[in-house]
Design an enzyme around this catalytic site. Structure first.
Site, mmCIF file in Angstrom:
data_model
loop_
_atom_site.group_PDB
_atom_site.id
_atom_site.type_symbol
_atom_site.label_atom_id
_atom_site.label_comp_id
_atom_site.label_asym_id
_atom_site.label_seq_id
_atom_site.Cartn_x
_atom_site.Cartn_y
_atom_site.Cartn_z
ATOM 1 N N ASP A 71 -16.157 11.062 -2.695
ATOM 2 C CA ASP A 71 -15.518 9.821 -2.261
ATOM 3 C C ASP A 71 -16.272 9.214 -1.092
ATOM 4 O OD1 ASP A 71 -13.063 8.053 -1.309
ATOM 5 O OD2 ASP A 71 -12.469 8.888 -3.249
ATOM 6 N N ASP A 72 -15.596 8.425 -0.306
ATOM 7 C CA ASP A 72 -16.156 7.649 0.802
ATOM 8 C C ASP A 72 -16.909 8.537 1.805
ATOM 9 O OD1 ASP A 72 -16.585 5.659 2.588
ATOM 10 O OD2 ASP A 72 -14.474 5.169 2.923
ATOM 11 N N ASP A 117 -2.339 5.402 -3.321
ATOM 12 C CA ASP A 117 -2.756 6.419 -2.357
ATOM 13 C C ASP A 117 -1.617 7.378 -2.052
ATOM 14 O OD1 ASP A 117 -5.325 5.590 -2.176
ATOM 15 O OD2 ASP A 117 -5.178 4.672 -0.205
ATOM 16 N N LYS A 168 -15.998 5.614 -8.925
ATOM 17 C CA LYS A 168 -14.716 5.095 -8.432
ATOM 18 C C LYS A 168 -15.053 3.823 -7.657
ATOM 19 C CE LYS A 168 -10.904 6.350 -5.314
ATOM 20 N NZ LYS A 168 -10.421 7.389 -4.393
ATOM 21 N N TRP A 208 0.867 -1.170 0.000
ATOM 22 C CA TRP A 208 0.000 0.000 0.000
ATOM 23 C C TRP A 208 0.911 1.231 0.000
ATOM 24 C CZ3 TRP A 208 -0.438 3.883 3.835
ATOM 25 C CH2 TRP A 208 -1.396 4.857 3.536
ATOM 26 N N ASP A 213 -13.871 0.924 -5.399
ATOM 27 C CA ASP A 213 -12.749 0.642 -4.504
ATOM 28 C C ASP A 213 -12.818 -0.781 -3.955
ATOM 29 O OD1 ASP A 213 -10.452 1.245 -3.078
ATOM 30 O OD2 ASP A 213 -11.238 3.132 -2.286
ATOM 31 N N CYS A 251 -9.961 1.041 -8.296
ATOM 32 C CA CYS A 251 -9.132 1.407 -7.142
ATOM 33 C C CYS A 251 -9.129 0.235 -6.175
ATOM 34 C CB CYS A 251 -9.708 2.660 -6.465
ATOM 35 S SG CYS A 251 -8.799 3.164 -5.001
ATOM 36 N N ASN A 276 -10.792 -2.468 -0.543
ATOM 37 C CA ASN A 276 -9.782 -2.031 0.422
ATOM 38 C C ASN A 276 -9.288 -3.057 1.430
ATOM 39 O OD1 ASN A 276 -9.265 0.608 -0.414
ATOM 40 N ND2 ASN A 276 -11.166 1.335 0.475
ATOM 41 N N ARG A 283 -9.131 -3.093 7.948
ATOM 42 C CA ARG A 283 -9.808 -1.786 7.910
ATOM 43 C C ARG A 283 -11.254 -1.925 8.412
ATOM 44 N NH1 ARG A 283 -11.232 2.760 3.375
ATOM 45 N NH2 ARG A 283 -10.489 4.493 4.578
HETATM 46 C C1 GLA Z 1 -8.948 3.948 -0.306
HETATM 47 C C2 GLA Z 1 -8.701 4.691 -1.605
HETATM 48 C C3 GLA Z 1 -8.699 6.172 -1.346
HETATM 49 C C4 GLA Z 1 -10.027 6.587 -0.744
HETATM 50 C C5 GLA Z 1 -10.294 5.781 0.514
HETATM 51 C C6 GLA Z 1 -11.694 6.021 1.037
HETATM 52 O O1 GLA Z 1 -7.888 4.089 0.573
HETATM 53 O O2 GLA Z 1 -7.499 4.272 -2.182
HETATM 54 O O3 GLA Z 1 -8.467 6.882 -2.532
HETATM 55 O O4 GLA Z 1 -11.038 6.385 -1.683
HETATM 56 O O5 GLA Z 1 -10.161 4.379 0.273
HETATM 57 O O6 GLA Z 1 -11.972 5.271 2.148
#
Ligand code: GLA
Length: 768
Positions: free
Chosen positions: A360-361, A536, A470, A193, A472, A514, A474, A437
């Site tokens: 985003d989130d 990131d 986007k 990461w 994601d 992502c 994670n 996470r």
């Molecule tokens: C990941 C993505 C980031 C962002 C966060 C949101 O880390 O890589 O760009 O979107 O999640 O929680």
């Protein structure tokens, strides 16, 4: 072009030719893979001479070929226990004998067919199928070779069909190729990461080398892309081979030098946790591997791979289409936002010239931090009282596209989805599953989970005219279910079903891939999602290294790069906004920071950056890429993207030296006979960068980092060095243009470049 010739087959792809021989014992072997050649009449001249059988050689078929041993063949597929003692590319376990011996039966040259359930690059031109069988075991193997329109890439995959007793596949590589000769090196990309695509170069000894991903995704630990090159091969000259997989799951790559200096290269699904049982009549198809050869050094390989991804991998809807300049709120607000704050960011983003506002989130469920909410894809009305539709319409009114973040494959235990359906999450049923996470992965092998995700995401996409998503992912997988011989692979097939359905239902939406940055950056995901968030880590120096690695296999048009706060969240290292721009602009430019905390001067700088980018977007996203120098072999990472009209050169320095040397530009790929206007992109330097040395020239005394210098710095800055003039393409390529010398501690003028440690600059070469 694919054709049968006497003794075998010829495959022509771009500037390369591959010759496949079917030899006297009916084994398909690689007779030649290298620069394009005139079509030979037969393969006789390319045959390996088996003069004598060496001491301990195991003779495969003494009657047909008295001196031939499998160990000395460049086998296109290998199984153990018949005299080939290298690593098998196919390992089967049946009910009786462990020996599987595949021999050539017939071939077909056909119009290519897509792979079942797996992504297949489009515009495949021809397909050669070599049909092999082990009649004693009643098993068939097909070796598939594909060519693509105007491309130097060859596709490879394997299909196994069982016509006998049940058997297990323990290892099935998509590709095996055996190259002759000493002095090969492996170039692979490892990472973590925030530190993806780190390049390793390993001179190969007589050993078996392997790397893989076991995380469930293709992973940042080892990208499936790798290169085999000759020791002497540089960016600009020499022979090299590039390999990649069109696959997003656990992969495995193996490189082995035999004692006969034959280099065996394999790539395919990771055998870890993989056991595919085939009943009578059942088949298994591996993912597609792709390979290419360049005799024009690594830059030559880059050109073929970039063209291939642009033309054949990314969804056709977005092939060669300009990507918008994005503003993303993540590092600007994290999950702490409300409608007012977002509206203010929207206005500021529109004012600097951003073209797509991405939320985003944090917009859904009870998502105020990363402990809750994943899985509940309904808007949080406390934060957004007018819903996604309201925000989307506000963004559209300000003249931008609207994008939204999802992480659909995940669930927080603290979510309505998990409370209602704990069985949707991946777990083995007897252990407490590990969190990463604060979340678990949903089990996409289950049809009901796939339906849930498709419905939940599509409901949001139908609720407002969203232009950009986007997507994601994670966390890495753990706690996989019991008795799951192909769990990891089935997950990826499930994922392809989900993203295949959503992207075909919403073909106009531009999807950005992502996975905490580049933890699932591969040709499989790019087959559905036309661009990818690289990392990131937006520290410009780290980012330059990451991009230098990634660009060896993936084009600028898929690399999403953001300018973020000066002090990077990841490194806490400070670089200027201009350095960040100079690195981000070779690729897809975006911004990700709190625009509300910037001065007018900084906002106007962003406006100028974006205007510059828009004026040169074509070359920044689709130009031909050339790596001029890297931080491994010099103090600078220098690269260029060029087209017929212009070239953009981006240059990043590592640690500056006290007595810098005189550096020149050695551009690549320009027209030697044309004249060019060269110019540095003008940047303003922050006065505070000059510390107390400003007192040497000022009538007053300023304290380092004092209130007065901070105040003055809001309005006043120092101009960067100048560099502008005309020169022929030949001069620019031959080192005629000298860069201003780096700051060396005394005297500052417009002929001194104060890049500072980790700084960058950008130069434009415009054809006159
Ligand atoms: C990941 C993505 C980031 C962002 C966060 C949101 O880390 O890589 O760009 O979107 O999640 O929680």
């Amino acid at each position: 072009m694919i054709k049968q010739i006497s003794g075998g087959f010829i495959i022509e792809a771009g500037n390369s030719t591959m010759l496949l021989e079917v030899n006297e014992v009916q084994k398909p072997v690689l007779a030649y893979y290298g620069p394009k050649m005139k079509e030979p009449e037969s393969l006789t001249a390319f045959k390996t001479p088996y003069g004598t059988a060496m001491g301990t050689a195991t003779l495969y078929d003494e009657k047909k070929a008295p001196t031939l041993t499998l160990d000395q063949l460049n086998l296109e597929i290998s199984t153990p226990y018949k005299g080939d003692y290298g690593s098998p590319s196919l390992l089967l376990e049946g009910q009786s004998s462990p020996v599987y011996d595949f021999v050539y039966q017939s071939f077909e040259i056909r119009k290519p067919e897509p792979l079942p359930e797996l992504p297949s690059p489009h515009d495949a031109e021809e397909e050669l199928v070599l049909k092999l069988a082990d009649p004693a075991q009643k098993v068939e193997a097909e070796l598939h070779y594909l060519t693509y329109k105007d491309s130097g890439v060859i596709g490879r995959y394997l299909k196994i069909t069982n016509q006998g007793e049940p058997l297990d596949i323990r290892k099935a590589m998509s590709l095996q190729i055996i190259l002759d000769g000493e002095g090969f090196e492996l170039v692979n990309f490892y990472g973590t990461w925030s530190g993806e695509f780190q390049k390793d170069i390993t001179p190969l000894n007589h050993l078996r080398y392997s790397f893989d991903s076991t995380t469930g995704s293709s992973s940042a630990r080892h990208n499936p892309y790798f290169i085999i090159k000759k020791k002497e091969t540089s960016y600009q000259a020499g022979g090299c081979y590039g390999f990649n997989l069109v696959y997003s799951g656990n992969h495995y790559e193996e490189v082995e030098y035999s004692s006969f200096d034959k280099l065996r290269v394999q790539t395919g699904i990771s055998p870890l946790g993989f056991k595919k049982t085939l009943q009578k009549g059942e088949s298994f198809v591996t993912p597609l591997a792709v390979l290419t050869f360049s005799d024009q050094g690594l830059n030559g390989l880059i050109h073929v791979m970039h063209d291939f991804v642009n033309a054949h991998v990314v969804p056709q809807e977005f092939a060669y289409k300009a990507r918008p300049v994005v503003f993303n709120n993540w590092e600007g607000t994290f999950m702490k936002f409300n409608e007012r704050k977002l509206h203010s960011l929207v206005r500021k983003a529109a004012a600097i010239g951003a073209e797509c506002f991405v939320l985003d989130d944090g917009w859904f469920g009870k998502r105020n931090n990363d402990k809750a909410g994943l899985g509940d894809w309904t808007v949080n009305k406390r934060k957004l009282p007018h819903g996604i539709k309201g925000l989307c319409s506000y963004v559209h009114k300000k003249g931008m596209k609207f994008g939204l973040w999802f992480e659909p494959e995940m669930v927080n235990p603290d979510s309505d989805l998990f409370r209602a359906h704990p069985e949707y999450a991946i777990q083995d049923g007897i252990h407490q599953p590990c969190l990463a996470r604060n979340q678990l992965t949903l089990d996409l092998t289950k049809p009901e989970v796939r339906t849930y995700i498709i419905d939940a995401v599509e409901a949001v996409l139908k609720s407002a005219p969203i232009d950009f998503v986007k997507w994601d992912y994670n966390r890495n997988m753990s706690d996989i279910p019991m008795n799951s011989g192909t769990f990891f692979h089935d997950y990826i097939l499930g994922l392809y079903q989900v993203v295949g359905k959503i992207t075909s239902d919403f073909p106009k939406i531009l999807f950005e891939n992502c996975a905490s940055g580049g933890n699932r950056c591969d040709l499989g995901m790019l087959s559905y999602f036309a661009q990818t968030w690289v990392s990131d880590d937006t520290d410009s120096f780290e980012r330059a290294k990451i991009q230098d690695g990634m660009v060896l296999g993936y084009p600028l048009s898929v690399m999403s790069n953001h300018v973020s706060a000066k002090i990077s969240n990841q490194m806490l290292r400070k670089t200027s906004f201009d350095s960040k721009f100079d690195v981000a602009c070779l690729g897809i430019l975006g911004y990700e920071l709190d625009l509300g905390s910037l001065s007018k001067k900084e906002l106007s700088n962003f406006k100028q950056q974006i205007a510059f980018y828009k004026a040169h977007r074509e070359v920044c996203q689709f130009g031909t890429y050339e790596q001029i120098s890297t931080l491994e072999d010099s103090s600078f990472s220098t690269k260029e993207a060029h087209n017929a009209k212009e070239a953009v050169v981006s240059r990043t320095v590592g640690i500056c030296r006290p007595v810098p040397s005189q550096e020149s530009l050695f551009a690549i790929g320009l027209d030697p006979n044309a004249d060019y206007h060269y110019a540095i992109r003008r940047e303003d330097l922050d006065l505070r960068r000059f510390g107390t040395i400003v007192n040497y020239v000022l009538p007053i005394h300023l304290k380092e980092e004092g209130a007065l210098i901070s105040f003055i710095a809001k309005f006043k800055s120092m101009p960067c060095e100048t560099l502008e003039g005309d020169m022929s393409g030949a001069g620019l390529m031959g080192g005629g243009l000298k860069f201003p010398m780096l700051w060396n501690g005394t005297g500052y003028s417009d002929k001194v470049s104060f890049m500072g440690d980790f700084g960058s600059r950008l130069y434009l070469l415009s054809r006159k």
